[in-house]
Motif scaffolding. Structure first.
Motif, PDB file in Angstrom:
ATOM      1  N   GLU A 158       0.846  -1.206   0.000  1.00  0.00           N
ATOM      2  CA  GLU A 158       0.000   0.000   0.000  1.00  0.00           C
ATOM      3  C   GLU A 158       0.866   1.235   0.000  1.00  0.00           C
ATOM      4  O   GLU A 158       1.893   1.278   0.668  1.00  0.00           O
ATOM      5  N   TYR A 159       0.450   2.212  -0.781  1.00  0.00           N
ATOM      6  CA  TYR A 159       1.098   3.526  -0.731  1.00  0.00           C
ATOM      7  C   TYR A 159       0.109   4.516  -0.151  1.00  0.00           C
ATOM      8  O   TYR A 159      -1.048   4.564  -0.570  1.00  0.00           O
ATOM      9  N   LYS A 160       0.559   5.315   0.790  1.00  0.00           N
ATOM     10  CA  LYS A 160      -0.278   6.392   1.329  1.00  0.00           C
ATOM     11  C   LYS A 160       0.182   7.710   0.739  1.00  0.00           C
ATOM     12  O   LYS A 160       1.349   8.062   0.812  1.00  0.00           O
ATOM     13  N   THR A 161      -0.735   8.424   0.111  1.00  0.00           N
ATOM     14  CA  THR A 161      -0.430   9.793  -0.312  1.00  0.00           C
ATOM     15  C   THR A 161      -1.538  10.675   0.258  1.00  0.00           C
ATOM     16  O   THR A 161      -2.690  10.549  -0.147  1.00  0.00           O
ATOM     17  N   GLY A 162      -1.165  11.539   1.199  1.00  0.00           N
ATOM     18  CA  GLY A 162      -2.161  12.331   1.911  1.00  0.00           C
ATOM     19  C   GLY A 162      -3.070  11.384   2.688  1.00  0.00           C
ATOM     20  O   GLY A 162      -2.581  10.535   3.422  1.00  0.00           O
ATOM     21  N   PRO A 167      -2.079  -2.926 -17.834  1.00  0.00           N
ATOM     22  CA  PRO A 167      -2.054  -1.522 -18.256  1.00  0.00           C
ATOM     23  C   PRO A 167      -1.233  -0.661 -17.304  1.00  0.00           C
ATOM     24  O   PRO A 167      -0.871  -1.100 -16.210  1.00  0.00           O
ATOM     25  N   SER A 168      -0.952   0.553 -17.724  1.00  0.00           N
ATOM     26  CA  SER A 168      -0.206   1.498 -16.895  1.00  0.00           C
ATOM     27  C   SER A 168      -0.953   1.710 -15.571  1.00  0.00           C
ATOM     28  O   SER A 168      -2.171   1.812 -15.542  1.00  0.00           O
ATOM     29  N   GLY A 169      -0.193   1.692 -14.473  1.00  0.00           N
ATOM     30  CA  GLY A 169      -0.794   1.898 -13.154  1.00  0.00           C
ATOM     31  C   GLY A 169      -1.351   0.645 -12.521  1.00  0.00           C
ATOM     32  O   GLY A 169      -1.928   0.693 -11.429  1.00  0.00           O
ATOM     33  N   SER A 170      -1.179  -0.528 -13.180  1.00  0.00           N
ATOM     34  CA  SER A 170      -1.780  -1.761 -12.653  1.00  0.00           C
ATOM     35  C   SER A 170      -0.938  -2.398 -11.554  1.00  0.00           C
ATOM     36  O   SER A 170      -1.392  -3.313 -10.874  1.00  0.00           O
ATOM     37  N   GLY A 171       0.307  -1.938 -11.392  1.00  0.00           N
ATOM     38  CA  GLY A 171       1.138  -2.468 -10.312  1.00  0.00           C
ATOM     39  C   GLY A 171       2.324  -3.295 -10.780  1.00  0.00           C
ATOM     40  O   GLY A 171       2.952  -3.984  -9.985  1.00  0.00           O
ATOM     41  N   SER A 231       5.413  -2.321 -11.965  1.00  0.00           N
ATOM     42  CA  SER A 231       6.694  -1.876 -11.396  1.00  0.00           C
ATOM     43  C   SER A 231       6.755  -2.203  -9.912  1.00  0.00           C
ATOM     44  O   SER A 231       7.810  -2.603  -9.402  1.00  0.00           O
ATOM     45  N   THR A 232       5.640  -2.042  -9.233  1.00  0.00           N
ATOM     46  CA  THR A 232       5.582  -2.365  -7.800  1.00  0.00           C
ATOM     47  C   THR A 232       5.967  -3.821  -7.579  1.00  0.00           C
ATOM     48  O   THR A 232       6.791  -4.137  -6.714  1.00  0.00           O
ATOM     49  N   LEU A 233       5.407  -4.713  -8.378  1.00  0.00           N
ATOM     50  CA  LEU A 233       5.700  -6.142  -8.251  1.00  0.00           C
ATOM     51  C   LEU A 233       7.177  -6.428  -8.516  1.00  0.00           C
ATOM     52  O   LEU A 233       7.825  -7.177  -7.765  1.00  0.00           O
TER      53      LEU A 233
END
Ligand code: ADP
Ligand code: ADP
Length: 229
Positions: free
Chosen positions: A12-16, A41-45, A47-49
């Motif tokens: 999980e990323y917290k932003t604000g 797709p872009s933003g699907s996770g 790079s995170t993985l």
């Protein structure tokens, strides 16, 4: 006997006051020598993985077991050693050091992994025997990506993590780079994990992990992986 095992992995990323679940309860295993494509797709996770597998980031919850070691419990120092020894990273924009020649870009790994790598031998393996002493700016995009692949394989890592390795290349050159990665996977029994949004590359993989909104949507198995043509 799997090389990689993810159990209930979330990030999980917290932003604000917003929470993004970039990885949501991932469960799968990957064997030594498998060629895996991660599609989404872009933003699907994606790079995170890749960052979680490469020890660049830690999961919020869950366990990542690599070669029977739980890297989730590693200290920062142990993670650094793990990355240096076991992982070859390949990026979209090559990340070569501009003021070092092709050969020097590879032999600089000797300081990191305490080995005696012969840059010329590895460059020959990726088809760059004519270019030992050229600087990155003197090489084409495809040639620069070959240098970065040579750098990644020089230390004989357990796995190659490739983040959009063809993203900056024209389609013909991209296919040649994918062929090179397939050959390395087969000849060295290296586990190769390729993140891409190009669905055309799915057919080369043993398995394709489709991800969406941080979750595994489905995993596709190719009984007969194809080459790219
Ligand atoms: P992909 O690689 O598929 O484009 P990412 O893994 O980069 O996807 O991102 C997945 C989601 O997590 C996106 O919503 C992205 O905005 C968010 N995200 C990724 N990294 C961070 C971060 N460091 N801080 C906040 N949000 C992030
Ligand atoms: P890619 O296109 O390769 O997936 P991204 O542009 O999604 O790469 O992400 C590049 C880097 O930026 C990653 O390391 C990721 O963790 C970070 N990142 C992505 N989204 C966010 C975000 N919303 N906030 C902060 N960092 C992010």
């Amino acid at each position: 006997n799997s090389l990689i095992k993810l159990s209930n992995v979330s990030k999980e990323y917290k932003t604000g006051n917003q929470i993004v679940k970039a990885a949501n309860n991932l469960n799968f295993t990957i064997d030594q020598g498998e060629l895996i494509v991660i599609l989404g797709p872009s933003g699907s996770g994606k790079s995170t993985l890749l960052n979680l597998l490469g020890g660049l980031d830690k999961p919020t919850s869950g366990e990542i077991i690599i070669d029977n070691e739980n890297i989730t419990n590693f200290s920062d120092k142990e993670l650094t050693r793990y990355r240096a020894k076991e992982i070859g990273f390949i990026f979209q924009f090559y990340n070569l050091i501009p003021n070092l020649t092709a050969c020097e870009n590879i032999e600089i790994m000797n300081d990191v992994v305490d080995k005696n790598i012969d840059g010329k031998e590895i460059l020959t393996q990726v088809g760059l025997s004519q270019h030992f002493n050229k600087f990155p700016s003197e090489l084409s995009g495809g040639e620069q990506q070959r240098v970065s692949i040579a750098r990644a394989i020089a230390k004989k890592p357990k796995m190659l993590l490739c983040d959009e390795p063809t993203g900056a290349l024209d389609s013909h050159t991209g296919k040649i780079i994918i062929e090179l990665l397939i050959n390395l996977c087969e000849s060295e029994n290296t586990t190769v994990i390729i993140v891409t949004h190009n669905s055309e590359f799915g057919k080369v993989a043993n398995r394709v992990i489709h991800i969406k909104n941080g979750e595994v949507e489905y995993i596709e198995t190719n009984e007969n992986p194809q080459s790219v043509d």
